[in-house]
Design an enzyme around this catalytic site. Structure first.
Site, mmCIF file in Angstrom:
data_model
loop_
_atom_site.group_PDB
_atom_site.id
_atom_site.type_symbol
_atom_site.label_atom_id
_atom_site.label_comp_id
_atom_site.label_asym_id
_atom_site.label_seq_id
_atom_site.Cartn_x
_atom_site.Cartn_y
_atom_site.Cartn_z
ATOM 1 N N HIS A 1 0.826 -1.207 0.000
ATOM 2 C CA HIS A 1 0.000 0.000 0.000
ATOM 3 C C HIS A 1 0.859 1.255 0.000
ATOM 4 O O HIS A 1 2.092 1.195 -0.017
ATOM 5 C CB HIS A 1 -0.953 0.006 1.196
ATOM 6 C CG HIS A 1 -0.283 -0.079 2.548
ATOM 7 N ND1 HIS A 1 0.519 0.922 3.056
ATOM 8 C CD2 HIS A 1 -0.302 -1.053 3.498
ATOM 9 C CE1 HIS A 1 0.953 0.590 4.247
ATOM 10 N NE2 HIS A 1 0.472 -0.619 4.547
ATOM 11 N N CYS B 1 3.471 -4.928 6.529
ATOM 12 C CA CYS B 1 3.153 -4.710 5.117
ATOM 13 C C CYS B 1 4.383 -4.210 4.362
ATOM 14 O O CYS B 1 5.438 -3.980 4.939
ATOM 15 C CB CYS B 1 2.022 -3.685 4.975
ATOM 16 S SG CYS B 1 0.469 -4.211 5.736
#
Length: 520
Positions: free
Chosen positions: A153, A161
């Site tokens: 992202h 992430c």
């Protein structure tokens, strides 16, 4: 060519919208482009690169991630059917350590092979745009590994992430969207701890994750020799790449990650090319190990990494567990343009303060009087450990104190001192000086011993105790403040006789370690 590509993309979007109005059931495709962010066109520079590399706008893509290099690669299929590298994006932030994700909340970014379908694309992400990595896959589940919502992202903030800048994720998202518009059902995501080269394997040869890394290197090698997306299956809790049915089989093998592997073969053209590559890699690996290639440090408590391009833009920035290209420094990159906007809340990789806070504290160092001599010996508690190098820099004292330790006049901050002969003769046997000589004074005394023609009698007169000296209590034990011992260095050049064999030490005044030493 570029205008035709843009026109095709626009027409495909219109056709998709029309089909959704008529059918109203393809929710995966609906999720691809529901707002302006998700509908941004592929930038003209990327379209020009596609033309140069003989790629179509909507041809399939493949993504590779590397933690240590902090890079995300987008590969795209050319008209000859093979994949070629389209663009490499620096990763703004990833968290955890080198190694696979094991359980929910461990902050690890996943490693392995994952499949990204249209339903995993998230145009409504809280981090600008994103897509779900698909962790855990069947292999992870077979091992009981847990975790959810592991994304690639924007926003440059990570808790398990891979975080890019908003501008970068917009480009990556648009490339995935166009590949789906072109008919690709899912694109492959390959996540690695580092580029699986012989030198990296040699550096990390003692890492407990090496068995897992060798297994996924098999898939890395398949892609390297074929430039085709490797077919991925799982059985017996392991990865299997490019498996096909045997010549005498009537149907394709059925794989189950937790079950015994079915009968399968790997096409000979792929298997022979992979064997050849692996033989070369193993030969080079053996040469590097025999040469004495240093083993990489294990987990240092640093949370994740960051590409140098971004670390150079952040005050007190650090790349953490990531490494940059050879010959580049943060100072060299400071004037370069960052590939996207770095948010003000981004934190560079740094030691895990929660772990440091719960670690057992070192016991104090106590200076006690030796029974048979006037020399006091610094006796450390048995469980005491040396402090971090950063504390050594931040609390190591002034230039003369550091130089004194380099010359052998002290091995730790609490160092035994021997009073001058005159003072020892005039003092009572059980007395101790209330103001012990400093490292700087000891250094000065040592230096003057080597000055030609120096009158030592004057020094003795200066250093003789004054009549009004205050004596300490006979049984008193002095407790000294704890400071880290200097770590030995091959370049120190200090011998047993206290003479210095090299140049004066360099004192760092504004390093990252020194600024953060107080909070580690």
């Amino acid at each position: 060519m570029i205008s035709r590509s843009l026109a095709r993309a626009f027409l495909a979007s219109v056709a998709l919208a029309a089909s959704l109005v008529l059918a109203g059931c393809d929710t995966d495709q609906v999720s691809l482009a529901t707002n302006a962010k998700a509908n941004q066109p592929v930038p003209p520079k990327l379209l020009a690169a596609m033309v140069e590399k003989d790629m179509d706008l909507q041809s399939p893509i493949l993504v590779r991630l590397f933690k240590q290099e902090a890079e995300l690669e987008v590969w795209k299929q050319t008209r000859n059917g093979q994949f070629a590298l389209l663009k490499t994006y620096p990763i703004c932030r990833w968290s955890g350590d080198l190694g696979p994700k094991v359980r929910e909340g461990d902050r690890q970014a996943p490693e392995g092979f994952y499949s990204i379908n249209p339903g995993q694309m998230n145009p409504q992400s809280a981090y600008y745009l994103s897509f779900n990595t698909g962790y855990p896959n069947a292999f992870d589940k077979a091992l009981g590994r847990s975790g959810s919502q592991l994304m690639v992202h924007g926003d440059c903030s990570s808790r398990g992430c891979y975080a890019m800048t908003d501008e970068q994720i917009a480009e990556i998202y648009s490339l995935g969207r166009e590949s789906f518009f072109g008919g690709q059902k899912a694109f492959q995501l390959q996540a690695y701890p580092f580029k699986m080269t012989p030198v990296n394997m040699a550096k990390h040869r003692n890492n407990p994750n090496m068995a897992f890394w060798k297994m996924i290197k098999e898939g890395y090698d398949h892609f390297e020799v074929t430039r085709q997306e490797p077919k991925v299956d799982f059985c017996e809790r392991k990865y299997v790449f490019d498996a096909a049915k045997p010549a005498d089989a009537k149907r394709d093998p059925v794989f189950d990650a937790s079950a015994k592997c079915p009968a399968y073969v790997i096409p000979e053209d792929i298997a022979s090319a992979v064997r050849e590559k692996q033989a070369k890699d193993e030969t080079e690996y053996a040469r590097l190990v025999a040469k004495g290639t240093p083993v990489a440090r294990m987990n240092t408590g640093i949370d994740g990494g960051m590409n140098k391009v971004f670390a150079a833009k952040i005050p007190e920035g650090s790349t953490g567990l990531s490494e940059g290209a050879e010959g580049t420094t943060l100072q060299m990159l400071a004037m370069a343009k960052a590939p996207g906007t770095i948010p003000g809340h981004v934190n560079p990789p740094k030691p895990n303060l929660d772990a440091a806070a719960t670690a057992p504290q070192d016991e104090p160092v106590v200076a006690v009087s030796a029974p048979a001599t006037s020399t006091r010996v610094a006796a450390a508690a048995p469980a005491e450990k040396s402090q971090d190098k950063s504390q050594d820099k931040s609390q190591g004292g002034g230039f003369f104190s550091n130089l004194g330790r380099k010359m052998g006049f002290g091995t730790a901050d609490t160092t035994a001192t021997t009073p001058p002969p005159q003072a020892a003769a005039s003092a009572a046997p059980a007395q101790t000086s209330t103001t012990p000589p400093t490292a700087a004074s000891r250094l000065k005394a040592a230096v003057t011993r080597f000055v030609p023609g120096h009158d030592k009698s004057k020094d003795a007169a200066k250093e003789a105790p004054k009549p009004a000296a205050v004596a300490a209590k006979p049984a008193e034990t002095k407790v000294a403040a704890t400071r880290p011992a200097l770590k030995p260095s091959g370049s120190d050049g200090a011998g047993d006789n206290g003479q210095m064999a090299g140049a004066a030490p360099v004192v760092s005044s504004n390093s990252f370690d020194s600024r953060f030493g107080a909070v580690k």
